[in-house]
Enzyme design. Structure first.
Site, PDB file in Angstrom:
ATOM      1  N   TRP A 161       0.831  -1.207   0.000  1.00 19.21           N
ATOM      2  CA  TRP A 161       0.000   0.000   0.000  1.00 19.21           C
ATOM      3  C   TRP A 161       0.865   1.257   0.000  1.00 19.21           C
ATOM      4  CZ3 TRP A 161      -0.291   4.119   3.368  1.00 19.21           C
ATOM      5  CH2 TRP A 161      -1.374   4.973   3.228  1.00 19.21           C
ATOM      6  N   HIS A 162       2.011   1.179   0.672  1.00 19.97           N
ATOM      7  CA  HIS A 162       2.855   2.360   0.799  1.00 19.97           C
ATOM      8  C   HIS A 162       3.537   2.760  -0.501  1.00 19.97           C
ATOM      9  CE1 HIS A 162       2.379   1.675   5.133  1.00 19.97           C
ATOM     10  NE2 HIS A 162       2.763   2.916   5.279  1.00 19.97           N
ATOM     11  N   GLY A 163       3.721   1.839  -1.415  1.00 24.38           N
ATOM     12  CA  GLY A 163       4.359   2.224  -2.654  1.00 24.38           C
ATOM     13  C   GLY A 163       4.673   1.045  -3.554  1.00 24.38           C
TER      14      GLY A 163
END
Length: 477
Positions: free
Chosen positions: A325-327
């Site tokens: 989700w973060h990248g």
């Protein structure tokens, strides 16, 4: 527009004045003003992506109503999966398409099959991960009949696009924010004062701690091949405080700003670096995201109710998805995987819910164990942050290898800065302030609050003059 910019310093008082003195007759006009302000706030980044925000808002508003009105389960499922597919489709195209295309091409090339991927020349719309999750939780809750659909488009639009949380959270729930949006707010001086304290403390975290640590962390991570063990250790610590000061600072400002308008947002950070184990850390760090994955992914997968293998599977899924989700980078995936490895022994020994009480220290052996536990948890967190910060997994591994094998613990001169004695002292003071106020929302309120507020504002003005770092880290997520 950044929270720590001159433009926002003009924008916020203007909206505040209009909200309480011009559009204060009913909640509909107040909400309409906040929507206009939110769209303007978002358009200051790139007005072309407003259509994504508006489209996502209308999609979930309409599908939510259709799900509730559906006369058959088949009809309800159609609208439910339409919303989920379109929302995740947009997120996938803008955030993950190039990553998967490039990764698949590299895989083919590694086995001798030449491939040239077609990559999209797009930029990631700021905040898309956050407002997409707002809409997803709303639609899921309606489908599961936890809440009723919202028929007032203005109220729902404000829930999705409310500017304090629009671009970097916290990730709100309809069950928490929508009821507040649907009633008229009356000005509360005490709440507004709390908001100001929280805004100022958030700016302290961002400008004084995060931006200063960023200078050193960037210099060390960008040149890790020439850094000794002590510098690499400091680099990991500096980044740990950079990302904490940056993201929790943003959350504090968002919560404080929202209090000025009579609305309460979900708390997102609760002094995470004072955690006694990794499970407690994830109950204190990015709380709105951790609880989102718990409620909408971990529990539906079976949570901890199944056998040992199901528990392990669900744990790795939730942490890896959280990392992803973060990248769109394998470093984030490995960061999530590593946190799952940290968490697993606690889960298997049924000790992941041990540290739910407040931390109390006394002059005894138990307190020494608490301090050691906090330091060990921070050490593990810093190791994981190296993978989060590094450009590649290889860079992270080499960074940690050099940290362990170099064995040189002298101070090194950084080309763009002086020695970092002052920064170490500043971090130490910051930790002591937070420790002494760990049972409060922020450290500035309470006794001598006016003096503390004045000193904090003075420090912000001094450090802000020399700061080169403006953008918040989590804008890229």
């Amino acid at each position: 527009m950044f929270f720590n910019s001159l433009a926002f310093a003009i924008f916020l008082p203007s909206v505040f004045f209009l909200y309480w003195f011009v559009f204060n007759k009913n909640k509909s006009t107040q909400n309409a003003l906040l929507i206009i302000a939110s769209y303007y706030f978002y358009s200051c980044w790139d007005w072309r992506f407003l259509f994504l925000l508006v489209f996502s808002t209308f999609l979930d508003y309409y599908t939510g109503i259709q799900i509730e009105k559906g006369k058959s389960e088949r009809n309800r499922k159609f609208w439910f999966w339409l919303s989920i597919s379109v929302n995740l489709g947009f997120l996938g195209i803008f955030k993950y398409y190039n990553f998967f295309a490039a990764s698949f091409s590299e895989l083919l090339n590694s086995v001798g099959i030449q491939a040239s991927p077609i990559l999209l020349k797009v930029i990631l719309p700021v905040g898309i991960s956050f407002y997409t999750f707002h809409g997803l939780s709303y639609v899921i809750d309606i489908y599961l009949k936890r809440i009723k659909a919202e028929y007032n488009f203005i109220d729902y639009s404000l829930f999705v696009s409310y500017f304090p949380l629009l671009v970097a959270g916290p990730i709100e729930r309809a069950t928490h924010l929508l009821p507040q949006v649907k009633v008229k707010r009356e000005f509360n001086f005490e709440k507004a004062k709390e908001g100001i304290y929280q805004i100022v403390w958030g700016l302290v975290k961002k400008i004084i701690i995060a931006d200063t640590c960023a200078t050193y962390a960037n210099a060390i991570f960008d040149n890790y091949n020439s850094m000794n063990s002590f510098s690499l250790i400091l680099g990991a610590i500096y980044f740990a405080f950079q990302i904490y000061g940056d993201f929790s600072g943003y959350s504090d400002i968002a919560l404080g700003v929202s209090k000025l308008f009579g609305l309460d947002l979900l708390r997102n950070f609760n002094y995470p670096y004072f955690s006694r184990d990794i499970a407690e850390f994830w109950r204190r760090w990015h709380i709105s995201l951790s609880s989102w994955f718990r409620d909408y992914l971990y529990i539906p997968l079976g949570g901890s109710k199944g056998g040992i293998w199901m528990k392990m599977r669900n744990t790795f899924i939730i942490f890896i998805v959280s990392g992803f989700w973060h990248g769109a980078n394998w470093t984030y995936v490995f960061w999530g995987f590593l946190n799952a490895v940290y968490f697993l022994p606690l889960l298997l020994s049924n000790s992941n819910r041990n540290n739910l009480d407040a931390i109390q220290l006394k002059y005894n052996f138990d307190s020494l164990k608490v301090i050691i536990s906090i330091l060990c948890t921070f050490l593990l967190t810093c190791i994981a942050w190296v993978f989060f910060r590094a450009r590649t997994i290889t860079d992270a591994v080499l960074y940690l290898k050099r940290m362990i094998t170099n064995w040189d613990f002298s101070f090194q001169y950084l080309a763009n800065e002086r020695y970092s004695y002052e920064l170490l002292l500043m971090i130490g003071v910051f930790v002591l302030i937070e420790w002494n106020n760990r049972n409060k929302i922020e450290p500035l309120s309470g006794k001598r609050s006016l003096l503390k507020l004045t000193l904090a504002i003075g420090a912000i003005m001094i450090f802000g003059t020399f700061s080169d770092y403006k953008e918040f880290i989590y804008f890229q997520f």
